[in-house]
Design a protein around this motif. Sequence first.
Motif, PDB file in Angstrom:
ATOM      1  N   ASP A  30       0.865  -1.169   0.000  1.00 42.53           N
ATOM      2  CA  ASP A  30       0.000   0.000   0.000  1.00 42.53           C
ATOM      3  C   ASP A  30       0.905   1.223   0.000  1.00 42.53           C
ATOM      4  O   ASP A  30       1.504   1.556   1.029  1.00 42.53           O
ATOM      5  N   PRO A  31       1.032   1.905  -1.146  1.00 40.58           N
ATOM      6  CA  PRO A  31       1.927   3.066  -1.209  1.00 40.58           C
ATOM      7  C   PRO A  31       1.614   4.129  -0.173  1.00 40.58           C
ATOM      8  O   PRO A  31       2.510   4.840   0.288  1.00 40.58           O
ATOM      9  N   ALA A  32       0.334   4.218   0.208  1.00 41.32           N
ATOM     10  CA  ALA A  32      -0.041   5.240   1.183  1.00 41.32           C
ATOM     11  C   ALA A  32       0.512   4.945   2.569  1.00 41.32           C
ATOM     12  O   ALA A  32       0.715   5.861   3.372  1.00 41.32           O
ATOM     13  N   LEU A  33       0.751   3.661   2.864  1.00 39.72           N
ATOM     14  CA  LEU A  33       1.273   3.274   4.170  1.00 39.72           C
ATOM     15  C   LEU A  33       2.785   3.079   4.170  1.00 39.72           C
ATOM     16  O   LEU A  33       3.418   3.092   5.226  1.00 39.72           O
TER      17      LEU A  33
ATOM     18  N   ARG B 123       8.583   6.412   2.561  1.00 42.72           N
ATOM     19  CA  ARG B 123       9.056   7.051   1.331  1.00 42.72           C
ATOM     20  C   ARG B 123      10.289   6.343   0.798  1.00 42.72           C
ATOM     21  O   ARG B 123      10.449   6.181  -0.415  1.00 42.72           O
TER      22      ARG B 123
ATOM     23  N   ARG C 175       9.245   3.299  -1.164  1.00 44.32           N
ATOM     24  CA  ARG C 175       8.695   3.675  -2.471  1.00 44.32           C
ATOM     25  C   ARG C 175       9.811   4.050  -3.428  1.00 44.32           C
ATOM     26  O   ARG C 175       9.814   3.641  -4.600  1.00 44.32           O
TER      27      ARG C 175
END
Length: 432
Positions: free
Chosen positions: A145-148, A151, A154
Amino acid sequence: MRVVVIGGGFGGLASAARLAKLGHEVTLLERSQSLGGALSWTAEADYRWDSGPSTTLVPAVVRDLFRKSGRPLERELELVPVEVIREHRFTDGTSVRLPGGSRARQKAAFDALGAGLGAAWTAYVDTLGEEWELLRRDYLERPWDPALARRETRNLLEGRESLLHRLRKALPDPRLRLVAGHPLAMDGHDLRRVPAWLGTVSYLEQKFGAWTVPGGLAQLGEALAHRLQTRRVQVLLGTQAEDLVVRAGRAVAVVTAAGEVDADAVVCAVDPRRLPALRAHVSRTRPLTPGAVCYLGLTGEVPDLPAEVVLHGDVPLVLRTGGTAPPGGTAWTVHGRVPASGDLVAALAGHGLDVRRQVAVRVDRTPAQLLEQWGGSPLGVAWQGRGTVRRRLGPRTPVPGVYAAGAHATPGSGLPFVGLSAALVAQAIGPA
């Protein structure tokens, strides 16, 4: 919830065991007449070999699987470390035996290969530890989940650096680059297209070592098959999944020759290309084809070798010395990507290991035969740059109610990662 798992390889077995323990009503469909896929046996006369992998990394993955699906692993199997993961023999006549589970021992091994090489190797592997921790927490142990995600994670997954580029920067000696790139290159990956963070395999070997089961790793597949019985999973052998039934935008059944098998959720633990409903979603990925394999039953004295020997050269080979044999015999397995007209035993002799006069039993398997035997490739998909992370399915898929596990799914091939894929699917589906 009724869950149908497609595929009886390690990914399917692990998914079914976890989901059954979570209280789901699980049915597993397997096209062949036996479970295990590549995690099985090849036998001839009184010789027996692991058909596929003979060791695994990150033993905690297997231990967690057994603990989360019933009895602990230690009450089923003995998992033991391999002292030397593999010996690398180079074309200049030098060699190095790569120990596992010890930074100091690896440094000493490479220092014996050449002055200063130990420091170069450990410095390279040290940089991978932080990357592994990022991947573990955000990508491997919970559904992405990129939102969780952090950085840094990612940025790591979206980075453009290739493994080949990093190896050329970090390792001045080409022999060290061969050692570091071997696990991926031997599977058929182009290191120019492999993301640099996949080098974390070297970190896993140094940190945790390689592990096996005395007598053959295929016993792990047998133990999981028995676990399905204790968890009351319905196993339908000789039952090939032909497609999914999708109604109102959601999968509701699996199509087989014998009829439809109703499902509230489906786990695809095979190559998604085998299911027309998923094929379009993986059209931008390319499956890896395994190399040829030759299982040898030998008589008489043979060289005393570690569990695995890598013979580098124009036609690199992997020789595995495990397996069971009758008194006075030895079981070897030779892997290689030789030309279609090539002979693995002759190629082995070309590397200085000529056992042609000692062959009592020989079983050859071409890549096409292996794909037919296993129902697909256990090597998953080829790395084609950073985009492969997004193009693979799993644990969820674009078809609601369908999940993906196994070598072709997130996070990729190899027993530890396939085991993690099953854990991710279990998290995504949740308890009944």
